[in-house]
Design a protein around this motif. Structure first.
Motif, PDB file in Angstrom:
ATOM      1  N   GLU A  56       0.801  -1.289   0.082  1.00 51.78           N
ATOM      2  CA  GLU A  56       0.075  -0.101  -0.150  1.00 51.78           C
ATOM      3  C   GLU A  56       0.858   1.335   0.106  1.00 51.78           C
ATOM      4  N   MET A  57       2.010   1.194   0.839  1.00 51.23           N
ATOM      5  CA  MET A  57       3.010   2.324   0.851  1.00 51.23           C
ATOM      6  C   MET A  57       3.579   2.308  -0.721  1.00 51.23           C
ATOM      7  N   GLU A  58       3.802   1.667  -1.199  1.00 49.81           N
ATOM      8  CA  GLU A  58       4.311   1.912  -2.633  1.00 49.81           C
ATOM      9  C   GLU A  58       3.470   2.423  -3.498  1.00 49.81           C
ATOM     10  N   GLY A  59       2.055   1.981  -3.366  1.00 50.39           N
ATOM     11  CA  GLY A  59       1.036   2.392  -4.314  1.00 50.39           C
ATOM     12  C   GLY A  59       1.050   4.039  -3.797  1.00 50.39           C
ATOM     13  N   GLU A  60       1.037   4.394  -2.788  1.00 49.64           N
ATOM     14  CA  GLU A  60       1.100   5.952  -2.187  1.00 49.64           C
ATOM     15  C   GLU A  60       2.249   6.699  -2.829  1.00 49.64           C
ATOM     16  N   ALA A  61       3.552   5.937  -2.732  1.00 52.52           N
ATOM     17  CA  ALA A  61       4.742   6.628  -3.262  1.00 52.52           C
ATOM     18  C   ALA A  61       4.506   6.689  -4.789  1.00 52.52           C
ATOM     19  N   LYS A  62       3.749   5.890  -5.370  1.00 52.73           N
ATOM     20  CA  LYS A  62       4.050   5.938  -7.077  1.00 52.73           C
ATOM     21  C   LYS A  62       3.095   6.875  -7.644  1.00 52.73           C
ATOM     22  N   VAL A  63       2.030   7.469  -6.822  1.00 53.33           N
ATOM     23  CA  VAL A  63       1.329   8.679  -7.440  1.00 53.33           C
ATOM     24  C   VAL A  63       1.743  10.007  -6.491  1.00 53.33           C
ATOM     25  N   ALA A  64       2.871   9.973  -5.760  1.00 48.13           N
ATOM     26  CA  ALA A  64       3.477  11.115  -5.055  1.00 48.13           C
ATOM     27  C   ALA A  64       4.168  12.044  -6.086  1.00 48.13           C
ATOM     28  N   PRO A  65       4.188  13.288  -5.915  1.00 50.99           N
ATOM     29  CA  PRO A  65       5.093  14.320  -6.769  1.00 50.99           C
ATOM     30  C   PRO A  65       6.640  13.468  -6.597  1.00 50.99           C
ATOM     31  N   VAL A  66       7.551  13.927  -7.514  1.00 48.51           N
ATOM     32  CA  VAL A  66       8.713  13.414  -7.941  1.00 48.51           C
ATOM     33  C   VAL A  66       9.626  13.771  -6.739  1.00 48.51           C
ATOM     34  N   ASN A  67       9.687  14.919  -6.270  1.00 48.85           N
ATOM     35  CA  ASN A  67      10.540  15.397  -5.146  1.00 48.85           C
ATOM     36  C   ASN A  67      10.263  14.480  -3.696  1.00 48.85           C
ATOM     37  N   TYR A  68       8.989  14.240  -3.505  1.00 54.28           N
ATOM     38  CA  TYR A  68       8.793  13.251  -2.418  1.00 54.28           C
ATOM     39  C   TYR A  68       8.765  11.780  -2.799  1.00 54.28           C
ATOM     40  N   ARG A  69       8.803  11.437  -3.975  1.00 56.23           N
ATOM     41  CA  ARG A  69       8.609  10.027  -4.321  1.00 56.23           C
ATOM     42  C   ARG A  69      10.141   9.271  -4.004  1.00 56.23           C
ATOM     43  N   THR A  70      11.100   9.867  -4.354  1.00 57.97           N
ATOM     44  CA  THR A  70      12.312   9.178  -3.933  1.00 57.97           C
ATOM     45  C   THR A  70      12.865   8.927  -2.642  1.00 57.97           C
ATOM     46  N   GLN A  71      12.129   9.753  -1.764  1.00 58.78           N
ATOM     47  CA  GLN A  71      12.238   9.743  -0.229  1.00 58.78           C
ATOM     48  C   GLN A  71      11.486   8.624   0.057  1.00 58.78           C
ATOM     49  N   MET A  72      10.178   8.474  -0.409  1.00 56.21           N
ATOM     50  CA  MET A  72       9.600   7.594   0.021  1.00 56.21           C
ATOM     51  C   MET A  72       9.819   6.227  -0.239  1.00 56.21           C
ATOM     52  N   LEU A  73      10.288   5.892  -1.555  1.00 56.08           N
ATOM     53  CA  LEU A  73      10.758   4.742  -1.906  1.00 56.08           C
ATOM     54  C   LEU A  73      12.061   4.342  -1.235  1.00 56.08           C
ATOM     55  N   GLY A  74      12.903   5.238  -0.758  1.00 58.62           N
ATOM     56  CA  GLY A  74      14.052   4.744  -0.217  1.00 58.62           C
ATOM     57  C   GLY A  74      13.664   4.407   1.400  1.00 58.62           C
ATOM     58  N   ARG A  75      12.647   4.876   1.995  1.00 60.55           N
ATOM     59  CA  ARG A  75      12.227   4.450   3.300  1.00 60.55           C
ATOM     60  C   ARG A  75      11.642   3.100   3.310  1.00 60.55           C
ATOM     61  N   ILE A  76      10.821   3.014   2.158  1.00 58.28           N
ATOM     62  CA  ILE A  76      10.291   1.602   2.115  1.00 58.28           C
ATOM     63  C   ILE A  76      11.186   0.639   1.758  1.00 58.28           C
ATOM     64  N   ARG A  77      12.353   0.886   1.290  1.00 59.70           N
ATOM     65  CA  ARG A  77      13.486  -0.046   1.098  1.00 59.70           C
ATOM     66  C   ARG A  77      14.092  -0.391   2.192  1.00 59.70           C
ATOM     67  N   ASN A  78      13.918   0.533   3.212  1.00 60.79           N
ATOM     68  CA  ASN A  78      14.671   0.442   4.215  1.00 60.79           C
ATOM     69  C   ASN A  78      13.914  -0.483   5.328  1.00 60.79           C
ATOM     70  N   TYR A  79      12.480  -0.339   5.093  1.00 59.09           N
ATOM     71  CA  TYR A  79      11.672  -1.201   6.014  1.00 59.09           C
ATOM     72  C   TYR A  79      11.710  -2.432   5.531  1.00 59.09           C
ATOM     73  N   LYS A  80      11.828  -2.738   3.965  1.00 59.20           N
ATOM     74  CA  LYS A  80      11.735  -3.943   3.499  1.00 59.20           C
ATOM     75  C   LYS A  80      13.024  -4.856   4.012  1.00 59.20           C
ATOM     76  N   SER A  81      14.168  -4.114   4.060  1.00 62.64           N
ATOM     77  CA  SER A  81      15.333  -4.779   4.589  1.00 62.64           C
ATOM     78  C   SER A  81      15.187  -5.147   5.905  1.00 62.64           C
ATOM     79  N   ASP A  82      14.387  -4.318   6.762  1.00 62.58           N
ATOM     80  CA  ASP A  82      14.389  -4.675   8.323  1.00 62.58           C
ATOM     81  C   ASP A  82      13.375  -6.102   8.284  1.00 62.58           C
ATOM     82  N   ILE A  83      12.332  -6.025   7.564  1.00 62.00           N
ATOM     83  CA  ILE A  83      11.416  -7.245   7.332  1.00 62.00           C
ATOM     84  C   ILE A  83      12.137  -8.588   7.164  1.00 62.00           C
TER      85      ILE A  83
END
Length: 217
Positions: A56-83
């Motif tokens: 769901e977070m990735e879905g939100e990141a895909k429709v976010a503005p470009v300047n926010y999207r990169t930061q969102m995807l980076g945080r998602i990758r970190n959470y994925k690594s933790d999981i």
């Protein structure tokens, strides 16, 4: 962040990850038998919920503005690594407990654990695929944006060239008119010279006639 829903999902995900991490790293080693199996299943269920929240977070990141999207995807990758790290730790601890001779999983439990492990691996594979699609979509959108900017610049350059061409046409027209005016002025000058010469000749004739009449007649 640009999305309140993303922040809400992130809070839920952090809570799940923290609880799962505490259970795996501190609590599960103190359990045995059914209690350990129950704790492991609870952690696996939490990890599955965490993967769903990540989607769901990735879905939100895909429709976010470009300047926010990169930061969102980076945080998602970190959470994925933790999981993934929690999943590996859980597998190591449950496998170690089973091989140590303590009350481990029976055949049915091992099959269930294997199925859950495969399910988690499927989630991880799906997440990697989603990451790849998201990166491709981001690159595509950035390329589209660059293309739009280039088209805009080309349009501005075309307008500049059109205005320059129009000014050149106006300059050519002005030069043509100037040449016509100069030619007209030159003709008038020549006409005036001819008239002046005729007047001088007439005056000379008159003077000559007067002199002849006065001195020779």
């Amino acid at each position: 962040m640009s999305s309140q829903k993303f922040e809400s999902l992130e809070d839920d995900l952090c809570s799940i990850i923290d609880n799962a991490k505490v259970t795996v790293e501190r609590k599960i080693k103190n359990y045995s038998g059914e209690e350990r199996k129950s704790a492991a299943r609870q952690v696996e269920n939490k990890l599955e919920d965490a993967y769903l929240i990540l989607q769901e977070m990735e879905g939100e990141a895909k429709v976010a503005p470009v300047n926010y999207r990169t930061q969102m995807l980076g945080r998602i990758r970190n959470y994925k690594s933790d999981i993934e790290s929690i999943s590996r730790s859980l597998k190591q601890r449950t496998t170690g407990a089973s091989s140590s001779g303590s009350r481990g999983f029976n055949t049915e439990d091992r099959m269930e654990a294997s199925q859950r492990s495969k399910l988690l691996q499927g989630h991880q594979s799906l997440q990697r695929t989603s990451d790849s699609i998201a990166r491709s979509q981001q690159i595509s959108e950035e390329t589209d944006q660059i293309g739009v900017e280039i088209i805009g610049e080309l349009g501005e350059q075309r307008e500049t060239l059109v205005r320059t061409r129009d000014r050149l046409h106006e300059t050519d027209g002005n030069l043509v008119r100037s040449r016509k005016i100069l030619k007209g002025m030159a003709r008038r000058v020549m006409t005036n010279k001819m008239i002046l010469i005729v007047i001088i000749l007439v005056e000379l004739g008159i003077v000559g006639g007067l002199v002849y009449w006065k001195f020779f007649s």
